[in-house]
Design an enzyme around this catalytic site. Sequence first.
Site, PDB file in Angstrom:
ATOM      1  N   GLY A   1      -4.895  -1.987   4.897  1.00 53.29           N
ATOM      2  CA  GLY A   1      -4.090  -3.118   4.428  1.00 53.29           C
ATOM      3  C   GLY A   1      -4.775  -4.464   4.661  1.00 53.29           C
ATOM      4  N   ARG A   2      -5.322  -4.652   5.859  1.00 54.38           N
ATOM      5  CA  ARG A   2      -5.921  -5.954   6.188  1.00 54.38           C
ATOM      6  C   ARG A   2      -7.321  -6.115   5.590  1.00 54.38           C
ATOM      7  NH1 ARG A   2      -4.922  -2.662  10.281  1.00 54.38           N
ATOM      8  NH2 ARG A   2      -6.565  -1.896  11.652  1.00 54.38           N
TER       9      ARG A   2
ATOM     10  N   HIS B   1      -5.465 -33.673  16.646  1.00 55.89           N
ATOM     11  CA  HIS B   1      -4.359 -34.518  17.112  1.00 55.89           C
ATOM     12  C   HIS B   1      -3.256 -33.671  17.717  1.00 55.89           C
ATOM     13  CE1 HIS B   1      -6.023 -38.216  15.405  1.00 55.89           C
ATOM     14  NE2 HIS B   1      -6.589 -37.373  14.551  1.00 55.89           N
TER      15      HIS B   1
ATOM     16  N   LYS C   1       0.842  -1.198   0.000  1.00 62.70           N
ATOM     17  CA  LYS C   1       0.000   0.000   0.000  1.00 62.70           C
ATOM     18  C   LYS C   1       0.880   1.251   0.000  1.00 62.70           C
ATOM     19  CE  LYS C   1      -3.585   2.327   2.647  1.00 62.70           C
ATOM     20  NZ  LYS C   1      -4.558   2.261   3.715  1.00 62.70           N
TER      21      LYS C   1
ATOM     22  N   GLU D   1      -5.053  -6.942  14.530  1.00 61.92           N
ATOM     23  CA  GLU D   1      -4.554  -5.605  14.198  1.00 61.92           C
ATOM     24  C   GLU D   1      -5.722  -4.606  14.292  1.00 61.92           C
ATOM     25  OE1 GLU D   1      -2.725  -4.449  10.277  1.00 61.92           O
ATOM     26  OE2 GLU D   1      -0.854  -4.823  11.317  1.00 61.92           O
TER      27      GLU D   1
ATOM     28  N   GLU E   1      10.416  -4.627   4.683  1.00 63.68           N
ATOM     29  CA  GLU E   1      10.504  -6.020   4.232  1.00 63.68           C
ATOM     30  C   GLU E   1      10.264  -6.111   2.729  1.00 63.68           C
ATOM     31  OE1 GLU E   1       8.813  -4.884   6.779  1.00 63.68           O
ATOM     32  OE2 GLU E   1       8.920  -6.239   8.511  1.00 63.68           O
TER      33      GLU E   1
ATOM     34  N   LYS F   1       9.221  -1.088  14.808  1.00 65.43           N
ATOM     35  CA  LYS F   1       9.838  -0.789  13.503  1.00 65.43           C
ATOM     36  C   LYS F   1      10.842   0.356  13.645  1.00 65.43           C
ATOM     37  CE  LYS F   1       5.680  -1.474  10.639  1.00 65.43           C
ATOM     38  NZ  LYS F   1       4.810  -0.834   9.659  1.00 65.43           N
TER      39      LYS F   1
HETATM   40  O1  F6P Z   1       2.978  -3.190   9.866  1.00 69.96           O
HETATM   41  C1  F6P Z   1       1.619  -3.190   9.681  1.00 69.96           C
HETATM   42  C2  F6P Z   1       1.189  -2.850   8.287  1.00 69.96           C
HETATM   43  O2  F6P Z   1       1.067  -1.475   8.154  1.00 69.96           O
HETATM   44  C3  F6P Z   1      -0.107  -3.567   7.967  1.00 69.96           C
HETATM   45  O3  F6P Z   1      -1.214  -2.915   8.442  1.00 69.96           O
HETATM   46  C4  F6P Z   1      -0.024  -3.675   6.492  1.00 69.96           C
HETATM   47  O4  F6P Z   1      -0.938  -4.613   5.989  1.00 69.96           O
HETATM   48  C5  F6P Z   1       1.419  -4.071   6.318  1.00 69.96           C
HETATM   49  O5  F6P Z   1       2.099  -3.307   7.286  1.00 69.96           O
HETATM   50  C6  F6P Z   1       2.009  -3.870   4.964  1.00 69.96           C
HETATM   51  O6  F6P Z   1       1.940  -2.543   4.554  1.00 69.96           O
HETATM   52  P1  F6P Z   1       2.166  -2.131   3.041  1.00 69.96           P
HETATM   53  O7  F6P Z   1       1.103  -2.765   2.230  1.00 69.96           O
HETATM   54  O8  F6P Z   1       2.096  -0.647   3.030  1.00 69.96           O
HETATM   55  O9  F6P Z   1       3.521  -2.642   2.629  1.00 69.96           O
END
Ligand code: F6P
Length: 537
Positions: free
Chosen positions: A268-269, A385, A207, A354, A213, A505
């Site tokens: 995002g979620r 199990h 987003k 979240e 990452e 972060k």
């Molecule tokens: O760290 C949380 C977050 O902001 C989530 O809410 C989101 O889905 C994820 O990081 C990834 O964010 P982006 O889509 O901006 O890379």
Amino acid sequence: MKNQLTESLVWKSLQSHFQELKNTSLRTLFAEDNKRGEQFSIHDLGIFFDYSKHRITTETIRLLTQLAKERGLARGIQAMFSGEKINITENRAVLHTALRAPKGSVVMADGRNVVPDVHEVLEKMSDFANHIRSGRWKGFTGKPIRNIVNIGIGGSDLGPVMAYEALKFYAQHNLIFRFVSNVDGNDFAEAVRDLDPEETLFVVSSKTFTTLETMTNARTARTWLLGKLISESAVARHFVAVSTNEKEVSSFGIDTRNMFGFWDWVGGRYSMDSAIGLSTMIAIGPENFYAMLDGFHQMDEHFRTAPFERNIPVIMGLLGIWYIDFFNARTQAVLPYDNYLKRFPAYLQQLTMESNGKHVTLDGMKTDYQTGAVYWGEPGTNGQHSFYQLIHQGTSIIPCDFIGFRTSLNLLPLHQDYLMANMIAQGEALAFGKSAEEVKKEGVPDHLAPHKVFEGNRPSSAFFMEKLTPEFLGRLIAMYEHAVYTQGVIWDINPFDQMGVELGKVLAMKIIPELQDKSKPLHHDSSTNSLIEYYRG
Ligand code: F6P
């Protein structure tokens, strides 16, 4: 400012009702009313939602729905659907429901009808997905794309992976899908180990397009690609972006013509049905993707219009509050009896935790009640199990959601009967258990009897549907989304921000240079200092 939840009359009534009901067993409740199974169930949109195995009476539902009314749920629903800026801490509308609004409908955000924008992106996605699926989209050396690697994290990963796994049956099987999320280089290395760069497309999904990452993995992917294809112009044929941030996409070097956009009013979620679902659409094809959107939309309409007493997400949300705030349940198990839904609990963890893992109200006051539970689970029968022992005989109350389908997508003899018998049996065992007398009657010696007793009285819901189709998946996800919102409104918290993820972060960004330069002095606490020193070696 809303009245303090716990000061309200209805909350106090719920407390005294809980005191009266807490020692009543499900055995008694079922014995007293042989229509209970029917009474506490909702059949709608092809979903048979049985909530009769909960520790409730008609009075509980009356009080809980009263609570929803008094806490302004109807107004909250209307505010969300009409694009009010209910995400007040980020000053944003919350319009994931517009992502599945049918073409021609009107949903306003900031004075603009966003539905045409949504459908424009969907059409661009469809066109691109068809090009990849048919082999018309060629890689830099002229070979068709065979491998699609989604790079993203959180909502830009969990939704796409879950949907791909859930709908794998419908996927085009000559295409390989991989998902890279972790900044751990092992994730990327294993995802591409057996792939040929000439046939690989990276979908960089973020987003913000600034997430550490994702950007690290995307840069590594570019290096990996150019390791074989050499020319920078290869990037345009092998990278597309899904983002709200055009500027960052272009500064990364992805042609913005190969960008699929969405909007800041999609959290995002809550984004798996936006362009973030591009990998899903490539896998299952546009038609199936649209069917999934239709399923979402049907559940949106149900949530918006059904009376609270017959409203599946509202009842789910209220039951959650009943257990969390009155029975002190801290976790909720989600147990899909369909292996295709194996990533569904992980997806729900972000959606629920979240969203509702918040400790202050919209006014910034600390809540004096518990909010979001820990969601967890594994597909049945694997969990049976493993951790079911604790659900049956442990000391905590863990409400369970059983999710199952009448018809399996793969009709192998016996399997489905065994699977569904197990799902149904687990709910029965949890609710009714096995008493000491029953154990004794079986001739169990006295010293073993206590170990063989099942107290029962352990609550569960069952969600039974016909078949795992894209449409049902859409309904299922929207159902949980709206249950989360129901709870958020009642708890008076903001389910749409996620400030709790920030601090770690920020601290990591400070620690990175300290790991890379051993001469940097350390000014953390003694524990953190020693961990950094250990890493430095
Ligand atoms: O760290 C949380 C977050 O902001 C989530 O809410 C989101 O889905 C994820 O990081 C990834 O964010 P982006 O889509 O901006 O890379």
